[in-house]
Design a protein around this motif. Structure first.
Motif, PDB file in Angstrom:
ATOM      1  N   PHE A 145       0.812  -1.219   0.000  1.00  0.00           N
ATOM      2  CA  PHE A 145       0.000   0.000   0.000  1.00  0.00           C
ATOM      3  C   PHE A 145       0.841   1.261   0.000  1.00  0.00           C
ATOM      4  O   PHE A 145       1.874   1.330   0.652  1.00  0.00           O
ATOM      5  CB  PHE A 145      -0.867   0.073   1.257  1.00  0.00           C
ATOM      6  N   ILE A 146       0.293   2.275  -0.658  1.00  0.00           N
ATOM      7  CA  ILE A 146       0.796   3.627  -0.506  1.00  0.00           C
ATOM      8  C   ILE A 146      -0.352   4.424   0.067  1.00  0.00           C
ATOM      9  O   ILE A 146      -1.500   4.252  -0.360  1.00  0.00           O
ATOM     10  CB  ILE A 146       1.215   4.186  -1.858  1.00  0.00           C
ATOM     11  N   GLY A 147      -0.065   5.294   1.028  1.00  0.00           N
ATOM     12  CA  GLY A 147      -1.137   6.097   1.608  1.00  0.00           C
ATOM     13  C   GLY A 147      -0.816   6.455   3.040  1.00  0.00           C
ATOM     14  O   GLY A 147      -0.395   5.588   3.807  1.00  0.00           O
ATOM     15  N   GLU A 174     -15.283  -1.031  -2.251  1.00  0.00           N
ATOM     16  CA  GLU A 174     -15.631  -0.846  -3.655  1.00  0.00           C
ATOM     17  C   GLU A 174     -14.568  -1.477  -4.549  1.00  0.00           C
ATOM     18  O   GLU A 174     -13.456  -1.748  -4.102  1.00  0.00           O
ATOM     19  CB  GLU A 174     -15.711   0.658  -3.977  1.00  0.00           C
ATOM     20  N   SER A 175     -14.915  -1.620  -5.796  1.00  0.00           N
ATOM     21  CA  SER A 175     -13.993  -2.160  -6.776  1.00  0.00           C
ATOM     22  C   SER A 175     -12.720  -1.300  -6.845  1.00  0.00           C
ATOM     23  O   SER A 175     -12.803  -0.078  -6.832  1.00  0.00           O
ATOM     24  CB  SER A 175     -14.688  -2.146  -8.128  1.00  0.00           C
ATOM     25  N   GLY A 176     -11.579  -1.974  -6.890  1.00  0.00           N
ATOM     26  CA  GLY A 176     -10.320  -1.246  -7.092  1.00  0.00           C
ATOM     27  C   GLY A 176      -9.778  -0.534  -5.867  1.00  0.00           C
ATOM     28  O   GLY A 176      -8.855   0.271  -5.977  1.00  0.00           O
ATOM     29  N   THR A 177     -10.310  -0.839  -4.678  1.00  0.00           N
ATOM     30  CA  THR A 177      -9.827  -0.146  -3.472  1.00  0.00           C
ATOM     31  C   THR A 177      -8.614  -0.824  -2.864  1.00  0.00           C
ATOM     32  O   THR A 177      -8.040  -0.318  -1.900  1.00  0.00           O
ATOM     33  CB  THR A 177     -10.925  -0.070  -2.387  1.00  0.00           C
ATOM     34  N   GLY A 178      -8.239  -2.001  -3.368  1.00  0.00           N
ATOM     35  CA  GLY A 178      -7.051  -2.669  -2.832  1.00  0.00           C
ATOM     36  C   GLY A 178      -7.385  -3.860  -1.944  1.00  0.00           C
ATOM     37  O   GLY A 178      -6.621  -4.190  -1.039  1.00  0.00           O
ATOM     38  N   LYS A 179      -8.501  -4.525  -2.214  1.00  0.00           N
ATOM     39  CA  LYS A 179      -8.885  -5.660  -1.366  1.00  0.00           C
ATOM     40  C   LYS A 179      -7.884  -6.807  -1.491  1.00  0.00           C
ATOM     41  O   LYS A 179      -7.513  -7.434  -0.504  1.00  0.00           O
ATOM     42  CB  LYS A 179     -10.306  -6.134  -1.717  1.00  0.00           C
ATOM     43  N   GLU A 180      -7.458  -7.047  -2.719  1.00  0.00           N
ATOM     44  CA  GLU A 180      -6.490  -8.133  -2.904  1.00  0.00           C
ATOM     45  C   GLU A 180      -5.146  -7.783  -2.252  1.00  0.00           C
ATOM     46  O   GLU A 180      -4.502  -8.614  -1.618  1.00  0.00           O
ATOM     47  CB  GLU A 180      -6.301  -8.420  -4.398  1.00  0.00           C
ATOM     48  N   VAL A 362      -8.412   3.008  -6.830  1.00  0.00           N
ATOM     49  CA  VAL A 362      -6.980   3.013  -7.144  1.00  0.00           C
ATOM     50  C   VAL A 362      -6.708   2.407  -8.520  1.00  0.00           C
ATOM     51  O   VAL A 362      -5.849   2.869  -9.257  1.00  0.00           O
ATOM     52  CB  VAL A 362      -6.170   2.278  -6.058  1.00  0.00           C
ATOM     53  N   ARG A 363      -7.495   1.390  -8.870  1.00  0.00           N
ATOM     54  CA  ARG A 363      -7.221   0.777 -10.170  1.00  0.00           C
ATOM     55  C   ARG A 363      -7.480   1.770 -11.298  1.00  0.00           C
ATOM     56  O   ARG A 363      -6.746   1.825 -12.285  1.00  0.00           O
ATOM     57  CB  ARG A 363      -8.027  -0.496 -10.377  1.00  0.00           C
ATOM     58  N   GLN A 364      -8.529   2.566 -11.160  1.00  0.00           N
ATOM     59  CA  GLN A 364      -8.825   3.564 -12.179  1.00  0.00           C
ATOM     60  C   GLN A 364      -7.706   4.609 -12.246  1.00  0.00           C
ATOM     61  O   GLN A 364      -7.260   4.992 -13.329  1.00  0.00           O
ATOM     62  CB  GLN A 364     -10.166   4.239 -11.867  1.00  0.00           C
TER      63      GLN A 364
END
Ligand code: ATP
Ligand code: MG
Length: 503
Positions: A145-147, A174-180, A362-364
């Motif tokens: 993670f970065i943040g 939400e989608s693309g928030t870094g769940k994986e 984040v993915r977007q």
């Protein structure tokens, strides 16, 4: 706050004086070592890492000040008390300049030494504690993670505190928030880090193969099972099994998973004997898991087994300046990959990035930056290089320009040749993908924004992306920075909704 027993190094070349100090400190219960030269003091301090040093100044080889300089150069942060027989102001000043915490004159009384040492140790403990708290409060990286936002600090803390246990973790967001990424961090921060991390996307595996993917099968278990195959549960033995998009798991499979979670045992497809493994389960979904339970799509008993430690990934728009930290990181790494000269963002470009609500998270952001790096050149990313859609929607949150929600454009700025279905085939659908150069929108009168429900905007976006890609779901998903399964799911839901609306 201070450990009752401290390690104290006495640096003193006169054995009788060293003995006096040693006797005094031993009475206080401290652990003592003595060094008689500057060189011995430096070597001992670096090897033993004492909590405090009583440093004599006149030593046979070099001065105590020189020893302090060498220790500081090595990064040693021990509390140093300078001891000297001279009451000279110069010595005191130099001692402080060299980083001593205090200064004491020989011969010293026990009470004076005790208080000086105690103060020095307390001060050092405070400094260390402060540094630790600071590090805890303002970490801007954590595993992948970065943040540095407060929202992400909470995520880091949860991951850290759960990592050591075996408790199952349930990640939402939400989608693309870094769940994986979060699932990987749970694994890497845990004592299981040296064992495998196995990720399985329940939404991407055909229904009838899911059981065999998770639990494996024996040769001949079903048509096409030409060999015995290990499942994810076996491969992850000792490590972590990540069940991504758990909300997509069919109910019959949920029953089998429940049995596995309850007993740690499972039966590969076609096997007669059960096997036992030791895995920690991490699950993730971008749905609301409790709503799924209430809707009867997810078993309540399984929910309670998996939802032991909840971890919610905050949407990117709630992470403040993390948007810029992440954008800069992606810019640097993509520029390196693509051998481009980009070094940073123009201030107006940064303002636009900050103002945009990032529905694909984040993915977007990652996709947007990659597209810019691939398609543009320059040392700085200018505002005009950002995708038009971003400038329009971003402006909705700024004070000057009127938001334009009526005709949002698809996300990607990549110049794609429009397919046969491209263009406005539905109402209200946006036109084909806009050109890369932004159309500046200057609306001077401060008109109130006209908002639409997010779901309506979202549907229009997805439909636009699908139209643009000739209904190619994976490509449309890539343009929007979301998972294909998200689109499939939405399409299904809209069909049901529309059917309900029509009847
Ligand atoms: N805080 C972050 N810092 C840097 N990169 C990140 C961060 N969060 C996510 N990413 C990157 O963004 C991309 C999306 O993250 P990830 O796949 O973990 O999201 P997700 O929540 O699982 O998405 P989906 O719901 O679509 O499956 C990945 O490339 C990931 O490495
Ligand atoms: Mg994911």
């Amino acid at each position: 706050m201070v450990a009752p027993v401290a390690r104290v190094l006495i640096v003193e070349d006169t054995p009788t004086q060293a003995e006096v100090a040693r006797a005094l400190l031993r009475d206080l219960g401290h652990e003592i070592r003595v060094a008689e030269t500057g060189a011995a003091a430096v070597a001992e301090a670096l090897a033993w890492r004492p909590d405090a040093i009583l440093m004599d100044i006149e030593l046979p080889d070099f001065s105590g000040f020189e020893a302090m300089r060498r220790l500081r150069a090595e990064g040693l942060e021990t509390a140093i008390i300078v001891v000297t027989a001279h009451g000279s102001v110069n010595h005191a000043v130099e001692a402080m300049r060299e980083g001593a915490v205090d200064f004491i004159l020989k011969p010293f009384a026990k009470a004076r030494l005790t208080v000086t040492l105690q103060n020095a140790l307390e001060k050092r403990a405070l400094v260390t504690e402060l540094a630790e708290v600071r590090a805890q409060l303002s970490r801007d990286r954590f595993f992948g993670f970065i943040g540095a936002s407060a929202a992400m600090q909470a995520v880091y803390r949860t991951i850290e505190s759960v990592a050591a246990s075996r408790a199952n973790v349930f990640i939402t967001g939400e989608s693309g928030t870094g769940k994986e990424l979060a699932a990987e961090a749970v694994h890497k921060a845990s004592p299981r880090a040296a064992k495998p991390f196995v990720a399985l996307n329940c939404g991407a595996i055909p229904r009838d193969l899911l059981e065999s993917e998770i639990f494996g099968h024996v040769k001949g278990a079903f048509t096409g099972a030409t060999d015995t195959r290990l499942g994810a549960a076996r491969i992850a033995d000792g490590g972590t099994l990540f069940l991504d998009e758990i909300g997509e798991m069919p109910l019959d499979m949920q029953v089998k998973l429940l049995r596995f979670v309850q007993t740690g045992a499972f039966q590969p497809v076609g096997a007669s004997k059960a096997e036992r493994v030791d895995v920690r389960l991490v699950s993730a979904t971008n749905r609301d898991p409790w709503a799924e339970v209430e809707a009867g799509r997810f078993r309540e008993d399984l929910y309670y087994r998996l939802y032991v430690v909840p971890l919610e990934m905050p949407p990117l728009r709630d992470r403040g300046a993390d948007i810029l930290l992440i954008a800069r990181h992606f810019l640097a790494s993509f520029a390196r990959e693509e051998r481009k000269a980009f070094r940073g963002f123009a201030p107006e470009a940064e303002r636009a990035l900050m103002a945009y609500p990032w529905p694909g998270n984040v993915r977007q952001l990652q996709n947007v930056i990659r597209n810019i790096v691939v398609l543009q050149d320059g040392a700085r990313v200018e505002r005009a290089m950002l995708p038009p859609m971003l400038l329009r929607l971003g402006a909705a949150r700024g004070p000057v320009e009127r938001p334009v929600f009526e005709a949002p454009a698809p996300v990607a700025p990549a110049p794609v040749t429009p397919g046969p279905n491209a263009g406005p085939t539905r109402e209200p659908a946006p036109a084909a993908l806009p050109p890369l150069s932004p159309e500046p929108i200057h609306v001077l009168e401060p008109a109130p924004p006209s908002f639409e429900p997010l779901a309506v905007v979202e549907r229009r976006y997805i439909v636009a992306a699908l139209d643009h890609t000739a209904q190619d779901v994976p490509r449309a998903a890539a343009l929007l920075g979301i998972n294909p399964s998200t689109i499939y799911r939405k399409l299904q839901a809209w069909k049901t909704e529309d059917a309900r609306g029509a009847s």
